[in-house]
Design a protein around this motif. Structure first.
Motif, PDB file in Angstrom:
ATOM      1  N   ASP A  19     -18.744  95.260 -30.725  1.00 16.56           N
ATOM      2  CA  ASP A  19     -18.844  95.221 -32.192  1.00 16.56           C
ATOM      3  C   ASP A  19     -18.232  96.480 -32.799  1.00 16.56           C
ATOM      4  O   ASP A  19     -17.489  96.425 -33.782  1.00 16.56           O
ATOM      5  CB  ASP A  19     -20.301  95.091 -32.625  1.00 16.56           C
ATOM      6  CG  ASP A  19     -20.915  93.766 -32.232  1.00 16.56           C
ATOM      7  OD1 ASP A  19     -20.250  92.736 -32.415  1.00 16.56           O
ATOM      8  OD2 ASP A  19     -22.055  93.754 -31.738  1.00 16.56           O
ATOM      9  N   TYR A  20     -18.556  97.630 -32.207  1.00 20.67           N
ATOM     10  CA  TYR A  20     -17.986  98.884 -32.694  1.00 20.67           C
ATOM     11  C   TYR A  20     -16.465  98.900 -32.503  1.00 20.67           C
ATOM     12  O   TYR A  20     -15.724  99.355 -33.382  1.00 20.67           O
ATOM     13  CB  TYR A  20     -18.607 100.071 -31.960  1.00 20.67           C
ATOM     14  CG  TYR A  20     -19.986 100.443 -32.422  1.00 20.67           C
ATOM     15  CD1 TYR A  20     -20.186 100.992 -33.689  1.00 20.67           C
ATOM     16  CD2 TYR A  20     -21.104 100.259 -31.606  1.00 20.67           C
ATOM     17  CE1 TYR A  20     -21.464 101.353 -34.119  1.00 20.67           C
ATOM     18  CE2 TYR A  20     -22.378 100.617 -32.037  1.00 20.67           C
ATOM     19  CZ  TYR A  20     -22.553 101.148 -33.282  1.00 20.67           C
ATOM     20  OH  TYR A  20     -23.819 101.507 -33.712  1.00 20.67           O
ATOM     21  N   ALA A  21     -16.010  98.410 -31.352  1.00 21.86           N
ATOM     22  CA  ALA A  21     -14.569  98.372 -31.083  1.00 21.86           C
ATOM     23  C   ALA A  21     -13.856  97.485 -32.105  1.00 21.86           C
ATOM     24  O   ALA A  21     -12.765  97.814 -32.585  1.00 21.86           O
ATOM     25  CB  ALA A  21     -14.312  97.872 -29.663  1.00 21.86           C
ATOM     26  N   GLN A  22     -14.462  96.359 -32.440  1.00 19.39           N
ATOM     27  CA  GLN A  22     -13.886  95.450 -33.429  1.00 19.39           C
ATOM     28  C   GLN A  22     -13.838  96.114 -34.804  1.00 19.39           C
ATOM     29  O   GLN A  22     -12.854  95.975 -35.546  1.00 19.39           O
ATOM     30  CB  GLN A  22     -14.711  94.165 -33.483  1.00 19.39           C
ATOM     31  CG  GLN A  22     -14.083  93.054 -34.310  1.00 19.39           C
ATOM     32  CD  GLN A  22     -14.885  91.760 -34.223  1.00 19.39           C
ATOM     33  OE1 GLN A  22     -15.751  91.596 -33.350  1.00 19.39           O
ATOM     34  NE2 GLN A  22     -14.591  90.827 -35.116  1.00 19.39           N
ATOM     35  N   ALA A  46     -24.845  96.732 -43.645  1.00 22.40           N
ATOM     36  CA  ALA A  46     -25.079  96.944 -42.213  1.00 22.40           C
ATOM     37  C   ALA A  46     -23.887  97.649 -41.574  1.00 22.40           C
ATOM     38  O   ALA A  46     -24.055  98.536 -40.727  1.00 22.40           O
ATOM     39  CB  ALA A  46     -25.335  95.612 -41.526  1.00 22.40           C
ATOM     40  N   VAL A  47     -22.676  97.260 -41.981  1.00 24.19           N
ATOM     41  CA  VAL A  47     -21.470  97.897 -41.442  1.00 24.19           C
ATOM     42  C   VAL A  47     -21.393  99.349 -41.905  1.00 24.19           C
ATOM     43  O   VAL A  47     -21.099 100.252 -41.111  1.00 24.19           O
ATOM     44  CB  VAL A  47     -20.208  97.126 -41.874  1.00 24.19           C
ATOM     45  CG1 VAL A  47     -18.947  97.871 -41.435  1.00 24.19           C
ATOM     46  CG2 VAL A  47     -20.212  95.721 -41.278  1.00 24.19           C
ATOM     47  N   GLU A  48     -21.677  99.595 -43.183  1.00 26.85           N
ATOM     48  CA  GLU A  48     -21.669 100.964 -43.695  1.00 26.85           C
ATOM     49  C   GLU A  48     -22.662 101.838 -42.936  1.00 26.85           C
ATOM     50  O   GLU A  48     -22.392 103.004 -42.651  1.00 26.85           O
ATOM     51  CB  GLU A  48     -22.017 100.960 -45.180  1.00 26.85           C
ATOM     52  CG  GLU A  48     -20.916 100.419 -46.074  1.00 26.85           C
ATOM     53  CD  GLU A  48     -21.325 100.372 -47.527  1.00 26.85           C
ATOM     54  OE1 GLU A  48     -20.433 100.368 -48.401  1.00 26.85           O
ATOM     55  OE2 GLU A  48     -22.547 100.330 -47.801  1.00 26.85           O
ATOM     56  N   GLY A  49     -23.809 101.251 -42.591  1.00 31.38           N
ATOM     57  CA  GLY A  49     -24.831 102.003 -41.879  1.00 31.38           C
ATOM     58  C   GLY A  49     -24.401 102.421 -40.490  1.00 31.38           C
ATOM     59  O   GLY A  49     -24.955 103.382 -39.921  1.00 31.38           O
ATOM     60  N   ARG A  50     -23.417 101.732 -39.906  1.00 29.45           N
ATOM     61  CA  ARG A  50     -22.965 102.050 -38.556  1.00 29.45           C
ATOM     62  C   ARG A  50     -21.851 103.088 -38.526  1.00 29.45           C
ATOM     63  O   ARG A  50     -21.542 103.639 -37.459  1.00 29.45           O
ATOM     64  CB  ARG A  50     -22.497 100.768 -37.857  1.00 29.45           C
ATOM     65  CG  ARG A  50     -23.635  99.810 -37.539  1.00 29.45           C
ATOM     66  CD  ARG A  50     -24.501 100.352 -36.448  1.00 29.45           C
ATOM     67  NE  ARG A  50     -25.862  99.854 -36.538  1.00 29.45           N
ATOM     68  CZ  ARG A  50     -26.773 100.024 -35.592  1.00 29.45           C
ATOM     69  NH1 ARG A  50     -26.472 100.680 -34.494  1.00 29.45           N
ATOM     70  NH2 ARG A  50     -27.998  99.569 -35.752  1.00 29.45           N
ATOM     71  N   LEU A  51     -21.263 103.353 -39.670  1.00 31.51           N
ATOM     72  CA  LEU A  51     -20.169 104.319 -39.714  1.00 31.51           C
ATOM     73  C   LEU A  51     -20.628 105.701 -39.272  1.00 31.51           C
ATOM     74  O   LEU A  51     -19.864 106.471 -38.696  1.00 31.51           O
ATOM     75  CB  LEU A  51     -19.587 104.393 -41.131  1.00 31.51           C
ATOM     76  CG  LEU A  51     -18.921 103.109 -41.656  1.00 31.51           C
ATOM     77  CD1 LEU A  51     -18.465 103.324 -43.088  1.00 31.51           C
ATOM     78  CD2 LEU A  51     -17.754 102.700 -40.767  1.00 31.51           C
TER      79      LEU A  51
END
Length: 251
Positions: A19-22, A46-51
């Motif tokens: 998921d991170y690689a994508q 959710a994506v912003e939270g993973r940055l």
């Protein structure tokens, strides 16, 4: 109608290395965050939270600043080692980051039925971390199943957890609650509610199907239902399912 899950469909699911690689690949290609979120079946939030896991811990703060920093970094440094950064950020939170290589070793160990403590030692993780990740990968449904498949050291935390879970499962019942069908309740303005107990999920599901067909014959509207696995004395432990379902049209 598209058969693809809607954005946000994996909102609560674990973030795998893939998921991170994508996410990184999409940022390199200049994709908008909303499009990346849709592709990952997550929300934009959710994506912003993973940055934050993909940039040095003290680099920048705030979702927009992180996004801008990371896009610039990826453009300036094509070989930016985001995975090493993620490893450090996870470790700072005392969490294990599982790389794609780790996942391949887990899958191989599962197929070879490597003794759980040996597999954990190989991956430099705890027995429970390995068991939990095997579940996340879909190789096992529970820690109990992992222990049954790979074995565990007697008296270890993971082995004790598995025994406790097995005891709970043996004593559990399934509670089915359906609003819109069943007995009328005068206190609730005559609204209908069905409540029943079942020995297994399959039995409860079968009863739910019967109620939906029955509601369809009576031309009822959508039914709100909950199906929960519960054990005496515990009000939150166990699987829970909720949905709003339109009864099938009677033929």
């Amino acid at each position: 109608m598209s058969e693809l899950p809607q954005a946000g469909g994996r909102e609560q699911e674990y973030w795998f290395d893939g998921d991170y690689a994508q996410l990184i690949d999409a940022l390199r290609q200049g994709a908008e965050l909303a499009d990346i979120a849709a592709e990952l079946q997550r929300s934009v939030g959710a994506v912003e939270g993973r940055l934050k896991y993909l940039i040095p811990g003290d680099a920048v703060r705030g979702a927009r600043a992180r996004e801008s920093w990371l896009r610039t970094k990826l453009a300036d440094e094509p070989d930016y080692d985001w995975r090493a950064v993620a490893l450090r950020n996870y470790a700072a939170e005392e969490r294990r980051y599982w790389t794609a290589t780790d996942e391949r070793e887990l899958i191989a160990g599962w197929r070879r039925r490597t003794f759980l403590p040996a597999l954990a030692e190989q991956l430099r993780a705890s027995d429970f971390q390995v068991a939990r990740q095997l579940c996340r990968l879909g190789l096992a449904a529970s820690v109990t199943e992992v222990v049954e498949h790979l074995g565990a050291a007697p008296g270890s935390t993971t082995e004790v957890r598995a025994r406790m879970n097995a005891d709970r499962a043996a004593a559990a019942v399934w509670v089915l609650v359906v609003d819109g069908e069943g007995t009328r309740i005068p206190l609730f303005d005559g609204q209908r509610r069905h409540i029943s107990l079942h020995a297994s999920f399959d039995d409860a599901q079968q009863r739910l199907d019967q109620l939906l067909r029955q509601a369809g014959r009576r031309n009822r509207g959508e039914l709100r239902w909950s199906l929960a696995e519960r054990t005496l004395g515990e009000d939150t432990y166990g699987a829970t399912h909720h949905d709003l379902t339109r009864p099938p049209v009677a033929s």
